[in-house]
Scaffold this active site. Structure first.
Site, PDB file in Angstrom:
ATOM      1  N   SER A   1     -63.990  60.043 -21.718  1.00 17.11           N
ATOM      2  CA  SER A   1     -62.618  60.399 -21.360  1.00 17.11           C
ATOM      3  C   SER A   1     -62.512  61.313 -20.143  1.00 17.11           C
ATOM      4  O   SER A   1     -61.622  61.110 -19.299  1.00 17.11           O
ATOM      5  CB  SER A   1     -61.914  61.029 -22.567  1.00 17.11           C
ATOM      6  OG  SER A   1     -61.684  60.048 -23.556  1.00 17.11           O
TER       7      SER A   1
ATOM      8  N   LYS B   1     -56.434  62.438 -36.027  1.00 16.05           N
ATOM      9  CA  LYS B   1     -55.274  61.640 -35.587  1.00 16.05           C
ATOM     10  C   LYS B   1     -54.107  61.677 -36.582  1.00 16.05           C
ATOM     11  O   LYS B   1     -52.960  61.495 -36.180  1.00 16.05           O
ATOM     12  CB  LYS B   1     -55.690  60.194 -35.335  1.00 16.05           C
ATOM     13  CG  LYS B   1     -56.556  60.008 -34.100  1.00 16.05           C
ATOM     14  CD  LYS B   1     -56.885  58.533 -33.887  1.00 16.05           C
ATOM     15  CE  LYS B   1     -57.751  58.336 -32.667  1.00 16.05           C
ATOM     16  NZ  LYS B   1     -58.045  56.892 -32.427  1.00 16.05           N
TER      17      LYS B   1
ATOM     18  N   ASN C   1     -52.419  60.035 -31.281  1.00 13.33           N
ATOM     19  CA  ASN C   1     -53.626  60.328 -30.487  1.00 13.33           C
ATOM     20  C   ASN C   1     -53.313  60.975 -29.134  1.00 13.33           C
ATOM     21  O   ASN C   1     -54.219  61.247 -28.362  1.00 13.33           O
ATOM     22  CB  ASN C   1     -54.448  59.054 -30.269  1.00 13.33           C
ATOM     23  CG  ASN C   1     -53.843  58.149 -29.222  1.00 13.33           C
ATOM     24  OD1 ASN C   1     -52.661  57.817 -29.289  1.00 13.33           O
ATOM     25  ND2 ASN C   1     -54.644  57.740 -28.242  1.00 13.33           N
TER      26      ASN C   1
ATOM     27  N   GLY D   1     -62.739  49.124 -42.069  1.00  9.18           N
ATOM     28  CA  GLY D   1     -62.360  50.534 -42.033  1.00  9.18           C
ATOM     29  C   GLY D   1     -60.882  50.723 -42.283  1.00  9.18           C
ATOM     30  O   GLY D   1     -60.064  49.875 -41.924  1.00  9.18           O
TER      31      GLY D   1
END
Length: 414
Positions: free
Chosen positions: A14, A53, A74, A113
């Protein structure tokens, strides 16, 4: 000041991405507790990742419609002391699907998930008209939930999406499921991006399935977040530019090929060209054992050497942005190649046998032309199986280096 907050996120791309999106100061902030940061509000904006989150939502003054619907945020913008929460992962995943022409309408989709990212992806799939969406979870049960134990030999899934962290850095050799039982699956997406090719994606590729990592999703959601931070529009073209650079700068360049094809020498020149560190696997093993490879084969045998080779490859595969020269037999062990492929661009240096110079004292398995021919016959299909690029190396070193760099440049642009 802008931050990415989460646990164990030192590997994140990032900061590099945001550096290419704007001139603001953006840093990674690893933390175990977010209450102080969110309460003091000493930041201009945040990106939020695992495991915060959902937790951050209770600190927000304003929720965008997606955050309001699924409770997952987010991206946070501090607007004069008021915290505005957004879900830019939603736009990121839609971009990944659109850019790669992945059809969702009337498809049966399985999401591995049940965490925050899973919820975001579920919403996207629903809005794009998926026929059925099944979440695979260890913890939850219900009509649209499936336990991993019940996942074997599933004939319904057409699009499989992994949102779990299984198989990410540093556990490249792990996969949440095997794909062999998915008889109807067409497309596999792993939203992880480190490594670039997880074990699941490598298996998908081996089975001839379309497969994608989460790098485009990551970059596009960062672009949308940056637009919120800077209050200005950013052209979508920047996404592919950043992707190309990341794939080249953070990826390892790995040379494979027959003994005597110039891997070690060319690797050195390529490393100099791109300002990368270079590692020779055989030399690293030799240094570790304090003896030559020939002596190692003679005193401890080939099996011992292969064990040490694998240990060194495990270590090197975890590095990023380096050049690796391998021994000719590295392709004989699938585990070696899975590790090297994870974050590596595999370059096969191919040379006609007549141009391979035999140095018997340095090549314990090759003492004659007949040995050379036998080894090539045993390995050639493996070199072709694992390569991303092939470069013919029947020229001078200078000419060969030029050809390799040209091939790498073409790959980067393509």
């Amino acid at each position: 000041m802008y931050y990415l907050i989460g646990k164990k996120i030192g590997y994140s791309y990032s900061p590099y991405i945001h550096k290419n999106l704007g001139s603001y100061n953006y840093q990674v902030k690893e933390m175990n507790n977010i209450s102080s940061l969110l309460s003091l509000k000493e930041f201009n904006g945040l990106n939020v990742t695992i495991p915060f989150k959902e937790e951050v939502v209770k600190y927000l003054d304003y929720l965008d419609p997606i955050v309001e619907e699924i409770g997952v945020c987010n991206t946070i913008v501090n607007n004069k002391g008021k915290l505005y929460g957004y879900n830019t992962d939603y736009a990121g995943f839609k971009y990944l699907l659109s850019k790669n022409n992945i059809a969702i309408k009337n498809k049966t989709c399985y999401i591995l998930g049940s965490g925050a990212t899973s919820k975001t992806i579920h919403l996207v799939l629903k809005e794009l008209g998926a026929k059925k969406i099944v979440t695979v979870s260890r913890a939850k049960k219900g009509l649209d939930f499936l336990n991993y134990q019940d996942l074997k030999n599933d004939y319904y899934c057409e699009v499989l999406i992994n949102t779990t962290p299984v198989g990410v850095y540093p556990d490249f050799d792990k996969s949440v499921v095997s794909l062999k039982g998915f008889k109807k699956v067409e497309t596999v997406i792993d939203v992880n991006y480190n490594p670039f090719r997880t074990k699941m994606l490598l298996e998908a590729d081996c089975l001839g399935l379309k497969n994608y990592n989460g790098l485009e999703m990551l970059i596009y959601q960062a672009k949308v977040a940056s637009e919120l931070f800077q209050k200005k529009r950013i052209d979508d073209e920047v996404v592919q530019k950043i992707k190309k650079n990341l794939l080249f700068l953070r990826r390892n360049i790995v040379f494979i090929g027959m003994p005597g094809t110039g891997k070690t020498t060319i690797a050195k020149f390529v490393a100099q060209e791109y300002g990368k560190k270079v590692y020779d696997v055989d030399k690293e093993v030799s240094k570790l054992e304090d003896m030559s490879i020939t002596e190692l084969f003679k005193e401890k045998g080939e099996d011992y050497f292969r064990q040490k080779e694998n240990e060194k490859i495990k270590e090197l595969a975890l590095k990023r942005g380096i050049v690796i020269s391998t021994g000719g037999g590295v392709v004989l062990e699938p585990k070696n190649m899975s590790l090297l492929q994870a974050n590596g661009l595999i370059v096969f240096l191919n040379r006609d046998l007549k141009n391979i110079y035999l140095r018997k004292e340095k090549r314990p398995l090759i003492q004659s032309k007949a040995d050379l021919e036998k080894i090539k016959e045993e390995r050639i299909e493996l070199y072709y199986k694992y390569k991303d690029l092939e470069v013919q190396n029947n020229y001078t070193i200078k000419e060969s280096v030029k050809k390799v760099i040209k091939s790498l440049s073409d790959y980067r642009e393509g």
